[in-house]
Scaffold this motif. Structure first.
Motif, PDB file in Angstrom:
ATOM      1  N   VAL A   1     -30.715  23.279  26.330  1.00 42.36           N
ATOM      2  CA  VAL A   1     -31.058  24.522  27.010  1.00 42.36           C
ATOM      3  C   VAL A   1     -30.783  24.356  28.498  1.00 42.36           C
ATOM      4  N   SER A   2     -29.916  25.201  29.037  1.00 46.50           N
ATOM      5  CA  SER A   2     -29.645  25.221  30.473  1.00 46.50           C
ATOM      6  C   SER A   2     -29.959  26.612  30.998  1.00 46.50           C
ATOM      7  N   GLY A   3     -30.069  26.743  32.314  1.00 44.30           N
ATOM      8  CA  GLY A   3     -30.426  28.048  32.854  1.00 44.30           C
ATOM      9  C   GLY A   3     -30.180  28.147  34.341  1.00 44.30           C
ATOM     10  N   ALA A   4     -30.342  29.360  34.863  1.00 46.59           N
ATOM     11  CA  ALA A   4     -30.160  29.626  36.288  1.00 46.59           C
ATOM     12  C   ALA A   4     -31.114  30.725  36.716  1.00 46.59           C
ATOM     13  N   LEU A   5     -31.556  30.642  37.980  1.00 47.31           N
ATOM     14  CA  LEU A   5     -32.465  31.630  38.554  1.00 47.31           C
ATOM     15  C   LEU A   5     -31.771  32.345  39.706  1.00 47.31           C
ATOM     16  N   TYR A   6     -31.998  33.674  39.798  1.00 49.22           N
ATOM     17  CA  TYR A   6     -31.383  34.483  40.847  1.00 49.22           C
ATOM     18  C   TYR A   6     -32.440  35.389  41.477  1.00 49.22           C
ATOM     19  N   ALA A   7     -32.515  35.371  42.802  1.00 56.80           N
ATOM     20  CA  ALA A   7     -33.406  36.282  43.521  1.00 56.80           C
ATOM     21  C   ALA A   7     -32.638  37.558  43.828  1.00 56.80           C
ATOM     22  N   THR A   8     -32.930  38.636  43.102  1.00 62.47           N
ATOM     23  CA  THR A   8     -32.257  39.913  43.303  1.00 62.47           C
ATOM     24  C   THR A   8     -33.225  40.914  43.926  1.00 62.47           C
ATOM     25  N   ASN A   9     -32.694  42.075  44.299  1.00 64.76           N
ATOM     26  CA  ASN A   9     -33.552  43.129  44.843  1.00 64.76           C
ATOM     27  C   ASN A   9     -34.557  43.634  43.815  1.00 64.76           C
ATOM     28  N   ASN A  10     -34.278  43.379  42.535  1.00 67.56           N
ATOM     29  CA  ASN A  10     -35.176  43.820  41.468  1.00 67.56           C
ATOM     30  C   ASN A  10     -36.164  42.749  41.046  1.00 67.56           C
ATOM     31  N   GLY A  11     -36.121  41.589  41.695  1.00 69.37           N
ATOM     32  CA  GLY A  11     -37.031  40.513  41.349  1.00 69.37           C
ATOM     33  C   GLY A  11     -36.295  39.242  40.976  1.00 69.37           C
ATOM     34  N   LEU A  12     -36.933  38.416  40.167  1.00 71.65           N
ATOM     35  CA  LEU A  12     -36.367  37.136  39.741  1.00 71.65           C
ATOM     36  C   LEU A  12     -35.655  37.311  38.407  1.00 71.65           C
ATOM     37  N   LYS A  13     -34.336  37.089  38.414  1.00 63.86           N
ATOM     38  CA  LYS A  13     -33.565  37.152  37.177  1.00 63.86           C
ATOM     39  C   LYS A  13     -33.395  35.742  36.637  1.00 63.86           C
ATOM     40  N   ILE A  14     -33.679  35.571  35.348  1.00 69.64           N
ATOM     41  CA  ILE A  14     -33.586  34.266  34.693  1.00 69.64           C
ATOM     42  C   ILE A  14     -32.551  34.369  33.581  1.00 69.64           C
TER      43      ILE A  14
ATOM     44  N   LEU B   1     -19.041  32.137  59.589  1.00 76.55           N
ATOM     45  CA  LEU B   1     -19.129  33.440  58.947  1.00 76.55           C
ATOM     46  C   LEU B   1     -20.525  33.641  58.357  1.00 76.55           C
ATOM     47  N   PRO B   2     -21.122  34.825  58.551  1.00 80.02           N
ATOM     48  CA  PRO B   2     -22.484  35.086  58.058  1.00 80.02           C
ATOM     49  C   PRO B   2     -22.483  35.420  56.570  1.00 80.02           C
ATOM     50  N   LEU B   3     -22.491  34.390  55.745  1.00 77.19           N
ATOM     51  CA  LEU B   3     -22.394  34.545  54.297  1.00 77.19           C
ATOM     52  C   LEU B   3     -23.615  33.938  53.611  1.00 77.19           C
ATOM     53  N   PRO B   4     -23.878  34.315  52.365  1.00 77.25           N
ATOM     54  CA  PRO B   4     -24.931  33.627  51.607  1.00 77.25           C
ATOM     55  C   PRO B   4     -24.684  32.126  51.600  1.00 77.25           C
TER      56      PRO B   4
ATOM     57  N   THR C   1     -20.520  41.742  49.627  1.00 81.85           N
ATOM     58  CA  THR C   1     -19.866  40.472  49.314  1.00 81.85           C
ATOM     59  C   THR C   1     -19.924  40.260  47.807  1.00 81.85           C
ATOM     60  N   VAL C   2     -18.769  40.037  47.210  1.00 83.69           N
ATOM     61  CA  VAL C   2     -18.668  39.792  45.767  1.00 83.69           C
ATOM     62  C   VAL C   2     -18.279  38.330  45.587  1.00 83.69           C
TER      63      VAL C   2
ATOM     64  N   LEU D   1     -20.743  36.625  38.127  1.00 84.07           N
ATOM     65  CA  LEU D   1     -20.287  37.472  39.219  1.00 84.07           C
ATOM     66  C   LEU D   1     -21.514  38.010  39.952  1.00 84.07           C
ATOM     67  N   LEU D   2     -21.550  37.835  41.281  1.00 78.65           N
ATOM     68  CA  LEU D   2     -22.688  38.238  42.100  1.00 78.65           C
ATOM     69  C   LEU D   2     -22.244  39.281  43.119  1.00 78.65           C
ATOM     70  N   VAL D   3     -23.120  40.235  43.417  1.00 78.36           N
ATOM     71  CA  VAL D   3     -22.862  41.218  44.470  1.00 78.36           C
ATOM     72  C   VAL D   3     -24.018  41.181  45.463  1.00 78.36           C
ATOM     73  N   TYR D   4     -23.678  40.961  46.755  1.00 78.39           N
ATOM     74  CA  TYR D   4     -24.659  40.938  47.839  1.00 78.39           C
ATOM     75  C   TYR D   4     -24.443  42.152  48.744  1.00 78.39           C
ATOM     76  N   ASP D   5     -25.528  42.658  49.352  1.00 84.25           N
ATOM     77  CA  ASP D   5     -25.375  43.726  50.333  1.00 84.25           C
ATOM     78  C   ASP D   5     -25.002  43.130  51.688  1.00 84.25           C
ATOM     79  N   ASN D   6     -24.907  43.980  52.723  1.00 81.22           N
ATOM     80  CA  ASN D   6     -24.436  43.495  54.023  1.00 81.22           C
ATOM     81  C   ASN D   6     -25.478  42.662  54.761  1.00 81.22           C
ATOM     82  N   GLN D   7     -26.668  42.519  54.184  1.00 82.52           N
ATOM     83  CA  GLN D   7     -27.686  41.624  54.733  1.00 82.52           C
ATOM     84  C   GLN D   7     -27.837  40.361  53.879  1.00 82.52           C
ATOM     85  N   ASN D   8     -26.881  40.142  52.983  1.00 83.00           N
ATOM     86  CA  ASN D   8     -26.862  38.978  52.085  1.00 83.00           C
ATOM     87  C   ASN D   8     -28.014  38.968  51.083  1.00 83.00           C
TER      88      ASN D   8
END
Length: 560
Positions: free
Chosen positions: A90-103, A357-360, A381-382, A390-397
């Protein structure tokens, strides 16, 4: 087959052994501190089920490293899992999105490690983590071990008492309409309002080298496009006219070189594009800039540049040269932190570092593009992460969206050739660099185009189909793939069209819009998708591959 075998084993009182690998938290942001807790909580919830036993990762970590170093040529999945004393990984990844924590979780089974099952859930905040982990464990148990699902687990969305969505199963497969042509096809997504028509497909004869990278551009300012592709140590240059490929030049580097990226851009604005080659020479980063003309062939303008190089289009500014420094640390993939503006000096190897460059912070040089996806004048930023999401960030990262499917998979990587990490090492000593190396892969090219002239830019991206286990983070093989065009709709990237399956491995590609003002010239109204293909699909056939091929799709786009 797996489910039946497991069900029979359970009936006989046997247990299924699960080994939980560390979860990736590189994009977890403010939730990074939860990574260990999410993994252990999910493991403990699953271990509480009948017939489930956990394998101690601390006892097997060294075996996982050995499997990554050996690749898949030394045995099949059954042998690997036997060494790890596990039935499932079992492997996994966590993402902090505008909608919360995606697992996102991937479960691989001993009988079919290359056919992993994917699970995903989102917690709106920290308080929702526990209930959604409970729902996720129920779903994994029900789907993997083929037991009756708990109440609500077969629904499209499972909610806790507060009504927050806890888990979404995969969407039903979309139906597509196909336009076949010339041995290939472009497949339009059902529901897309962008009409594209496939007009033809041309294939080159085989080229006796294995392609690593390619790009297309006007190298001599005559208005015609040149195709440049590279193997690990050489450049090949072609013209494509009237459906025919003609070789017009080549250049050989020393055999100690390893090219990992090639881009064409006119940064000095003289009407003639330069060739930017990002490369290593053994341990050292040693990039080059070249030009080509019919009279002089390939001419090296700058060499021994100690930066990974890439021309980048910044919306509102134009093309700039960006770079990332190398590193001596194998654990960081021989890649330094930060992506910077670069200016080329007067001498052949002189480079001046400009602003960062101001990137994630998790991105490397070849992981991203910037675009106005929704036509509102702000830049998104894609990016592709190391999990091929595939990740999409807004202009504030801030992270807006994470794909469920996989994109940008590639065998290409930064740094020295695997297995040669100590050759030319500055310390001059024999170290364990190779065994401790964390590979930094170069994803397939992210392209930005407004294909339907609606001022909302689309993303074109490759999808090599991975047939190696995802639990081996440092090892990748692929079996066929396609290239997709995606558009931002309803707060997510949705498919507009994709090519039919391209056998073998997609090395690189380029998409050229028809020149402005040529709408009345029927010969020049088509866009062209150039694809570099390495025939052969399996681990052994790729090792034995000695040739490549170029494909050109002619695509009629919507009229402006």
């Amino acid at each position: 087959m797996i489910g039946n075998a497991v069900a029979q084993n359970d009936a006989e009182g046997r247990t299924s052994r699960f080994l939980f690998l560390p979860f990736d938290s590189s994009s977890a942001g403010k939730y990074t501190y939860l990574a260990y807790g999410v993994r252990t909580m999910l493991a403990s919830r699953l271990a509480a089920k009948d017939g489930v036993q956990l394998v101690d990762y601390a006892m097997q970590a060294s075996e996982v490293k050995k499997l990554e170093a050996a690749g898949r040529g030394e045995g099949d999945a059954r042998v690997d899992f036997s060494r790890l004393q596990a039935d499932y990984l079992v492997s996994g990844a966590l993402y902090a999105t505008n909608n919360g924590l995606k697992i996102q979780v991937v479960v691989s089974a001993a009988d079919s490690a290359d056919k992993q099952q994917n699970f995903s859930t989102t917690a709106e905040n920290e308080e929702q983590v526990i209930p959604v982990i409970g729902t996720l464990s129920e779903e994994i148990y029900a789907k993997i071990l083929r037991t009756p699902a708990t109440a609500g687990s077969q629904q499209a969305a499972v909610q806790d008492e507060s009504g927050v969505v806890g888990f979404r199963t995969e969407h039903p497969e979309k139906e597509y309409k196909k336009g076949l042509f010339g041995g290939g096809s472009i497949v339009g997504s059902e529901g897309s309002d962008v009409a594209v028509t496939a007009k033809g497909l041309k294939k080159s004869s085989t080229i006796p080298v294995v392609m690593v990278a390619m790009d297309v551009g006007d190298l001599d300012g005559d208005g015609e496009q040149e195709i440049v592709f590279s193997s690990r140590t050489a450049l090949e240059i072609f013209h494509y006219n009237d459906g025919r490929f003609q070789k017009i030049g080549d250049y050989r580097l020393r055999p100690t070189f390893k090219i990992h990226a090639l881009n064409i851009a006119d940064l000095d604005k003289d009407g003639k594009s330069e060739i930017y080659i990002s490369a290593n020479e053994r341990f050292r980063v040693s990039s080059l800039i070249a030009e080509w003309s019919a009279g002089e062939g390939v001419k090296i303008l700058h060499e021994n540049i100690a930066w990974f190089l890439r021309p980048i289009l910044l919306p509102g500014e134009g093309m700039i040269l960006a770079g990332q420094i190398g590193s001596n640390e194998a654990g960081k993939g021989f890649v330094g932190s930060g992506i910077y503006r670069l200016e080329i000096g007067g001498s052949r190897a002189s480079v001046r570092r400009g602003a960062k460059l101001p990137l994630p912070g998790s991105l490397n040089l070849f992981d991203f593009v910037q675009a106005d996806l929704d036509g509102n004048g702000t830049v998104e930023t894609v990016a592709i992460d190391r999990n091929e999401k595939l990740l999409v960030y807004d202009n504030q990262n801030n992270l807006l969206w994470v794909s469920e499917g996989n994109f940008g998979g590639s065998r290409n990587y930064l740094g020295p050739v695997k297995g040669e990490e100590n050759i030319g090492e500055p310390t001059g000593g024999k170290t364990e660099q190779g065994s401790s190396r964390d590979m930094v892969f170069v994803p397939t090219r992210l392209l930005v185009q407004d294909i339907d002239n609606d001022r909302q830019q689309e993303i074109i991206i490759g999808r090599n189909k991975r047939n190696s286990p995802r639990y081996l983070r440092n090892y990748r093989e692929y079996d066929g793939g396609d290239i997709a065009c995606l558009s931002w709709r309803e707060s997510e990237l949705k498919e507009v069209w994709h090519t039919s399956t391209i056998p073998g491995y997609i090395s690189d590609y380029s998409f050229i819009l028809p020149p402005a003002g040529t709408q009345k010239d029927s010969r020049k109204t088509n866009a062209q998708l150039y694809v570099g293909q390495v025939p052969g699909s399996t681990f052994l056939s790729f090792l034995a591959a000695k040739e490549s091929r170029m494909l050109v799709y002619e695509i009629e786009l919507p009229k402006p």
